[in-house]
Design a protein around this motif. Sequence first.
Motif, mmCIF file in Angstrom:
data_model
loop_
_atom_site.group_PDB
_atom_site.id
_atom_site.type_symbol
_atom_site.label_atom_id
_atom_site.label_comp_id
_atom_site.label_asym_id
_atom_site.label_seq_id
_atom_site.Cartn_x
_atom_site.Cartn_y
_atom_site.Cartn_z
ATOM 1 N N ILE A 297 0.864 -1.173 0.000
ATOM 2 C CA ILE A 297 0.000 0.000 0.000
ATOM 3 C C ILE A 297 0.902 1.225 0.000
ATOM 4 O O ILE A 297 1.832 1.331 0.791
ATOM 5 N N ARG A 298 0.652 2.119 -0.930
ATOM 6 C CA ARG A 298 1.540 3.268 -1.132
ATOM 7 C C ARG A 298 0.731 4.465 -1.590
ATOM 8 O O ARG A 298 -0.484 4.394 -1.758
ATOM 9 N N ASN A 299 1.442 5.567 -1.807
ATOM 10 C CA ASN A 299 0.796 6.772 -2.305
ATOM 11 C C ASN A 299 0.768 6.772 -3.845
ATOM 12 O O ASN A 299 1.434 5.962 -4.500
ATOM 13 N N PHE A 300 0.004 7.687 -4.408
ATOM 14 C CA PHE A 300 -0.096 7.865 -5.857
ATOM 15 C C PHE A 300 1.257 8.234 -6.457
ATOM 16 O O PHE A 300 1.999 9.043 -5.904
ATOM 17 N N GLN A 301 1.577 7.618 -7.601
ATOM 18 C CA GLN A 301 2.819 7.921 -8.298
ATOM 19 C C GLN A 301 2.522 8.271 -9.746
ATOM 20 O O GLN A 301 1.586 7.716 -10.351
ATOM 21 N N PRO A 302 3.288 9.215 -10.334
ATOM 22 C CA PRO A 302 3.070 9.584 -11.735
ATOM 23 C C PRO A 302 3.128 8.360 -12.652
ATOM 24 O O PRO A 302 3.966 7.479 -12.479
ATOM 25 N N GLY A 303 2.219 8.291 -13.595
ATOM 26 C CA GLY A 303 2.182 7.171 -14.536
ATOM 27 C C GLY A 303 1.310 6.020 -14.106
ATOM 28 O O GLY A 303 1.137 5.042 -14.853
ATOM 29 N N ASP A 304 0.743 6.076 -12.889
ATOM 30 C CA ASP A 304 -0.137 5.008 -12.406
ATOM 31 C C ASP A 304 -1.349 4.845 -13.335
ATOM 32 O O ASP A 304 -1.966 5.831 -13.761
ATOM 33 N N ARG A 305 -1.682 3.585 -13.658
ATOM 34 C CA ARG A 305 -2.841 3.271 -14.492
ATOM 35 C C ARG A 305 -3.574 2.085 -13.879
ATOM 36 O O ARG A 305 -2.962 1.246 -13.222
ATOM 37 N N PHE A 306 -4.882 2.009 -14.094
ATOM 38 C CA PHE A 306 -5.639 0.844 -13.641
ATOM 39 C C PHE A 306 -6.895 0.704 -14.489
ATOM 40 O O PHE A 306 -7.183 1.534 -15.354
ATOM 41 N N VAL A 307 -7.633 -0.401 -14.271
ATOM 42 C CA VAL A 307 -8.885 -0.653 -14.980
ATOM 43 C C VAL A 307 -10.016 -0.453 -13.975
ATOM 44 O O VAL A 307 -10.315 -1.346 -13.182
ATOM 45 N N PRO A 308 -10.661 0.712 -13.961
ATOM 46 C CA PRO A 308 -11.718 0.972 -12.982
ATOM 47 C C PRO A 308 -12.838 -0.065 -13.096
ATOM 48 O O PRO A 308 -13.160 -0.540 -14.191
ATOM 49 N N LEU A 309 -13.410 -0.458 -11.958
ATOM 50 C CA LEU A 309 -14.485 -1.445 -11.925
ATOM 51 C C LEU A 309 -15.595 -1.050 -12.901
ATOM 52 O O LEU A 309 -16.074 0.080 -12.904
ATOM 53 N N GLY A 310 -15.990 -2.023 -13.747
ATOM 54 C CA GLY A 310 -17.040 -1.779 -14.732
ATOM 55 C C GLY A 310 -16.520 -1.381 -16.099
ATOM 56 O O GLY A 310 -17.301 -1.299 -17.059
ATOM 57 N N MET A 311 -15.215 -1.127 -16.217
ATOM 58 C CA MET A 311 -14.616 -0.755 -17.512
ATOM 59 C C MET A 311 -13.758 -1.898 -18.021
ATOM 60 O O MET A 311 -13.405 -2.820 -17.289
ATOM 61 N N SER A 312 -13.420 -1.826 -19.297
ATOM 62 C CA SER A 312 -12.595 -2.879 -19.898
ATOM 63 C C SER A 312 -11.216 -2.377 -20.280
ATOM 64 O O SER A 312 -10.311 -3.162 -20.532
ATOM 65 N N ASP B 151 -6.008 11.031 -14.498
ATOM 66 C CA ASP B 151 -7.264 11.436 -15.153
ATOM 67 C C ASP B 151 -8.474 11.039 -14.315
ATOM 68 O O ASP B 151 -9.473 11.770 -14.257
ATOM 69 N N PHE B 152 -8.389 9.885 -13.664
ATOM 70 C CA PHE B 152 -9.463 9.424 -12.789
ATOM 71 C C PHE B 152 -9.680 10.436 -11.655
ATOM 72 O O PHE B 152 -10.812 10.803 -11.321
ATOM 73 N N PHE B 153 -8.567 10.922 -11.078
ATOM 74 C CA PHE B 153 -8.658 11.917 -10.016
ATOM 75 C C PHE B 153 -9.214 13.241 -10.535
ATOM 76 O O PHE B 153 -9.997 13.916 -9.841
ATOM 77 N N ILE B 154 -8.807 13.619 -11.754
ATOM 78 C CA ILE B 154 -9.289 14.874 -12.331
ATOM 79 C C ILE B 154 -10.800 14.810 -12.545
ATOM 80 O O ILE B 154 -11.529 15.773 -12.273
ATOM 81 N N ASP B 155 -11.279 13.640 -13.007
ATOM 82 C CA ASP B 155 -12.722 13.467 -13.212
ATOM 83 C C ASP B 155 -13.494 13.648 -11.905
ATOM 84 O O ASP B 155 -14.632 14.130 -11.894
ATOM 85 N N LEU B 156 -12.856 13.241 -10.798
ATOM 86 C CA LEU B 156 -13.505 13.374 -9.491
ATOM 87 C C LEU B 156 -13.224 14.737 -8.852
ATOM 88 O O LEU B 156 -13.702 14.999 -7.744
ATOM 89 N N LYS B 157 -12.454 15.578 -9.562
ATOM 90 C CA LYS B 157 -12.101 16.927 -9.084
ATOM 91 C C LYS B 157 -11.406 16.896 -7.730
ATOM 92 O O LYS B 157 -11.706 17.676 -6.820
ATOM 93 N N LEU B 158 -10.452 15.985 -7.598
ATOM 94 C CA LEU B 158 -9.670 15.878 -6.376
ATOM 95 C C LEU B 158 -8.428 16.755 -6.467
ATOM 96 O O LEU B 158 -7.735 16.763 -7.486
ATOM 97 N N SER B 159 -8.118 17.489 -5.409
ATOM 98 C CA SER B 159 -6.948 18.356 -5.392
ATOM 99 C C SER B 159 -5.669 17.530 -5.322
ATOM 100 O O SER B 159 -5.682 16.350 -4.969
ATOM 101 N N SER B 160 -4.552 18.170 -5.620
ATOM 102 C CA SER B 160 -3.250 17.484 -5.560
ATOM 103 C C SER B 160 -2.967 17.002 -4.149
ATOM 104 O O SER B 160 -2.409 15.919 -3.946
ATOM 105 N N ARG B 161 -3.340 17.812 -3.164
ATOM 106 C CA ARG B 161 -3.112 17.432 -1.774
ATOM 107 C C ARG B 161 -3.932 16.194 -1.415
ATOM 108 O O ARG B 161 -3.439 15.278 -0.744
ATOM 109 N N ALA B 162 -5.177 16.145 -1.863
ATOM 110 C CA ALA B 162 -6.031 14.987 -1.579
ATOM 111 C C ALA B 162 -5.488 13.738 -2.267
ATOM 112 O O ALA B 162 -5.480 12.648 -1.682
ATOM 113 N N ARG B 163 -5.016 13.900 -3.506
ATOM 114 C CA ARG B 163 -4.480 12.746 -4.242
ATOM 115 C C ARG B 163 -3.275 12.137 -3.517
ATOM 116 O O ARG B 163 -3.099 10.919 -3.483
ATOM 117 N N ALA B 164 -2.435 13.011 -2.957
ATOM 118 C CA ALA B 164 -1.200 12.544 -2.313
ATOM 119 C C ALA B 164 -1.481 11.686 -1.088
ATOM 120 O O ALA B 164 -0.632 10.886 -0.679
#
Length: 527
Positions: free
Chosen positions: A453-468, A475-488
């Motif tokens: 378990i770690r913090n967010f790192q540049p280049g991280d990618r995943f397959v969100p539940l329900g997607m292929s 981009d996932f964080f941007i869609d949720l309008k999360l600040s940089s501080r919250a992401r960290a």
Amino acid sequence: MQGAEERRLRRMNNTPQGEATEGNAADDILMVDQGKAMPLSLWSKRVKFYSACRSKISYSEFDVNQVRQTIKKVLNTISRYDMISHGDRVVVAVSGGPDSVCLLDILYQLKDDLGLKLVVSHLDHGLRPDEDEAETRFVKSLAGSLQLPFETKKAGRLMAQQESSLEERARNVRYKFLEEALQKFSARKIAVGHNLNDQAETVLMRLIRGSGPSGLAGIPPLRDEKIIRPLIEVSRNEVESYIEERGLKYVTDTTNLEPRYLRNRIRLELLPQLRKYQPRIVELLGQTAGIMRKDEECLEEMTKAWVKGQDESGEGRELRFHLSSFKKLPEALKNRVIRYAVRETGGSLRRVSMRHVEAVRRLAASEKPQAMANLPNHINVRKDYDTLVFDLVKDTQAQGFCCFLDGPGTFHLDALRCTISLEEMVKSALTEMNVSPWTAYLNAENLTYPLMIRNFQPGDRFVPLGMSGHKKLKDFFIDLKLSSRARANIPILTHSNRIVWVCGLRIDDRFKVTDDTEKVLKVTLNK
């Protein structure tokens, strides 16, 4: 028989100071200090002091041999570990139970010959209102009868504030109180009543919990040059005999009979069974602790020497080691160096287990030129090419965080001040999946340990539940309008560098529970 005993005591007391005879204090000192350089003047002073104390103690007032032998044994222990100097003021921790009452009585018998100034201290833990108050009154009365200063305190609110087990909280509050009493009365030593049976129980308890050599060394007779345990070589039977023959009163702590505590179960159930195989089990476990303690002292000195000999020392509490030198160490010393570095950096080994030591060893053996792991007590360990660095995390957001999860259980995430729990279960036994953003149900058949378990790192990618398809975590964080501080500060659970769960937000579709899933991993983040 009485005349023969008196003649034997006369012979012992007429022995020239420093001559090694059975039962002479000088003999104990010679055994302990073999091979250690000591100025002749200090040697002579110390031998004369304890020999004089031995010869001046009058046993004529005691009619029972057990009392005399117990006092002699305590004096031998004080001498062997150089616990007390003439004129010392000693804070005696008295709970009111037989051990502490015995301790106080023996030190009171020795106070004139050793030049002791005694202070009686008693902490009311506030866990048993009726019994605690009665114990406090008893100890206060005992101190008054001996005309000794008395110090007490109620610990109720302090016991409730700390986040740890009840036993650990009680111990921490008790020693904090004793330290305060030490300062208040300008004392030099704190005497506590641990006996040989306590030592045996501690060794067994730590063995059951999987402790290494340092844990099996048990309770040290002398700690930090101020906490002394004069009864550590006296058995509980000897304490009880002393109490009975001296006609001393004491109070009984009913919690000592409650089987919910591991130590009580060891005392009441395990040790009686072990005595059937070895009647001297208590004595032998105490002997084992002594052997392990001497080995620990030797290996600890070797560890310190290696650490101090490193060229890459940092500033402040930071420690830096050459990895090439570290890798050449024997396996046993590698573990000790890691534990020593953690203790020196963070000030404590609290909550640091073997899994954390193994995490650092995996970090050191990794082929990656740079890597990092966070340990309890805000300790950051990072690999920088051929250097292993231990440092305190000053800015968790800037430093990031990382924790290895090597199996089911609960893990502390100090950087986020929370815990994460892993529980494996059979899907057929799972009646429902609780809907909570901080709980994830994963297909355990697609996972292998260790997880991370770690913090967010540049280049991280995943397959969100329900997607292929894959999606960038940014981009996932941007869609949720999360600040940089919250992401960290969002924990990311990973497996072999693949994201499994963006904690509190979404699991990866590849690790979801399906109709074919047989084994489920329940992961819970406790904020």
